[in-house]
Design a protein around this motif. Structure first.
Motif: not given
Length: 208
Positions: A47-54, A93-102
């Motif tokens: 339910t919060r960013a701290a619950d995720y592990e990256f 709420g919390l959104t988690v997603g993927f990113l790309e960059a140059d």
């Protein structure tokens, strides 16, 4: 190939290779490559960013030899890509997603700072398939004498709405280049917005 021929012309002006039917009988493993990526653990009850592990990693098969670092001089530009994961905390709420960059990096080997420095920037962000504003500055980092020239520096940037701070680091790869300089560079990066609403991390790889 069973018929005809195919010619491969390298972009660096080196000799072209033409394959014809029956001319290739074995394959040779690539001895110089980069590997990197990200991982994410997302619990069902998060339910919060701290619950995720990256996490992020970057490595290569041909780390630049430490014994060659002291002899390397002059500039080199490396261009490549970055991939990462982000979290956005809003009232909804919390959104988690993927990113790309140059990624574009400039190394100045053997300058007044000992073995030299490397710096660069990340642009052209795409988050979950959508272009995003923003530039992340990969601040100048001193090239170390150990761990294949390992370096670590600061990240600063902005996307029009928020400002970011963080860190980045990496090392050099690719021995045997004609100019004596490393052929590639890879590493990881991470930052968060000053209001702590957005965090991201990832890995990058770039070639000379």
């Amino acid at each position: 190939m069973t018929a005809g021929s195919m010619t491969f012309t390298p972009s660096d002006s080196s000799a072209a290779t033409t394959l014809t039917a029956g001319s290739v009988t074995s394959t040779v493993a690539d001895a110089d490559y980069l590997a990197g990526g990200i991982w994410l653990i997302a619990p069902d009850n998060a339910t919060r960013a701290a619950d995720y592990e990256f996490g992020a990693f970057a490595d290569g098969s041909d780390p630049f030899m430490q014994s060659n670092l002291a002899a390397v001089t002059g500039p080199a530009t490396y261009i490549g890509d970055a991939t990462g994961v982000y979290s956005l905390r809003e009232t909804e709420g919390l959104t988690v997603g993927f990113l790309e960059a140059d990624v574009i990096l400039t190394a100045n080997f053997g300058d007044a700072n000992g073995l030299g420095t490397i710096s660069g920037r990340m642009t052209g962000f795409v988050a979950d398939g959508y272009p995003e504003e923003g530039t992340m500055i990969l601040g100048a980092a001193s090239i170390g004498a150990q761990n294949s020239g390992f370096f670590r520096g600061a990240v600063t940037g902005a996307d029009g709405e928020r400002s970011y701070t963080g860190h980045w680091g990496g090392q050099f790869f690719g021995n045997g280049q004609a100019d004596g300089r490393p052929g590639s560079v890879a590493g990881t990066f991470g930052a968060h917005s000053t209001d702590d609403a957005v965090s991201f991390l990832g890995a990058f790889g770039a070639h000379k």
